[in-house]
Write an enzyme that holds these catalytic residues in place. Structure first.
Site: not given
Ligand SMILES: C[S@@+](CC[C@H](N)C(=O)[O-])C[C@H]1O[C@@H](n2cnc3c(N)ncnc32)[C@H](O)[C@@H]1O
Length: 242
Positions: A78
């Site tokens: 993000s």
């Molecule tokens: C916006 S990114 C996170 C960014 C992170 N906070 C960083 O600092 O890099 C959202 C993440 O949520 C994960 N995601 C999506 N659905 C999910 C689920 N049901 N359980 C766990 N992770 C999930 C995606 O694969 C992605 O890596």
């Protein structure tokens, strides 16, 4: 809210010193713009080298206000202002038991580790195996070896270590997954993007003995949550978010 324009991949040329200068400048900007207020979050953002959580081909853009691609399906790190945007209203602080859903690069997880301190606990969940492995390596390389990393559906939470003081969801859902509300301690807070009427609102939940209150913080744009509590957007190529 419109999508993001991601800069083209390129070989990294910046030095550690250049990144450190950019990091300091970014923290000053976030304070000036009113995103960053608490001392612990400020100190964490000054300490954690964001560039070490980004693939080499995007590393030089570490302090730009854009989400950047990560290994895995639609995973992104993000943009920098997102972290105080989430952690300030969440009131993340020393000693908290913190559950993160959506490990991504591991950067937000490292910040949380710094913020909660040695008397706190950080657990992070990631669904995508490639993203999970990328983050796991980043965290080890940066010296964070005491964070619990779980590969699986974060919508189900991690009941084994519940209840949590704070929960942060970094992928957009149609409703906050009920298991996460169940695993939140009374007096605890949860924050995450919720899809409502075609847009995403960043929603803050506060759980008391009497109720679970909802407050909309602002509009955001995040990648969709997958699996049990996904909105369906993850299947159709939608969600060019952060
Ligand atoms: C916006 S990114 C996170 C960014 C992170 N906070 C960083 O600092 O890099 C959202 C993440 O949520 C994960 N995601 C999506 N659905 C999910 C689920 N049901 N359980 C766990 N992770 C999930 C995606 O694969 C992605 O890596």
């Amino acid at each position: 809210m419109t999508g993001w324009i991601i800069p083209p991949p390129k070989k990294s040329t910046k030095t550690r010193q250049q990144f450190a200068i950019e990091r300091g400048e970014k923290v000053r900007q976030l304070i000036k713009k009113g995103y960053l207020k608490s001392e612990r979050i400020k100190e964490a953002m000054l300490k954690v080298p964001r560039e070490d959580f980004i693939p080499d081909s995007y590393r030089d853009y570490a302090y730009l206000e854009v989400p950047l691609p990560l290994p895995g399906k639609k995973a992104t790190i993000s943009c920098p202002h997102s972290y105080p945007l989430f952690y300030e209203p969440l009131g993340l602080g020393q000693g908290h038991r913190f559950l993160e859903i959506g490990l991504g690069s591991g950067y937000g997880t490292a910040l949380a580790r710094e913020i909660v301190g040695l008397d706190g606990l950080v657990i992070s969940m990631e669904i995508d195996p490639l993203t999970f492995e990328f983050a796991r390596r980043n965290l080890i390389n940066a010296g964070y070896t005491d964070i619990i990393l779980i590969r699986g559906d974060g919508g189900l939470g991690y009941p084994r270590s519940a209840p949590y003081d704070r929960i942060c969801l970094t992928a957009a859902c149609a409703e906050i997954p009920p298991p996460l509300i169940g695993q939140l301690r009374t007096g605890g807070r949860l924050i995450g993007p919720v899809i409502e009427g075609g847009i995403q609102n960043l929603v803050l939940l506060k759980k008391t003995e009497e109720e679970v209150s909802h407050e909309i913080i602002c509009e955001v744009l995040y990648v969709p949550l997958r699996e049990n509590y996904g909105s369906g957007a993850e299947e159709d190529g939608g969600g060019a978010g952060t």
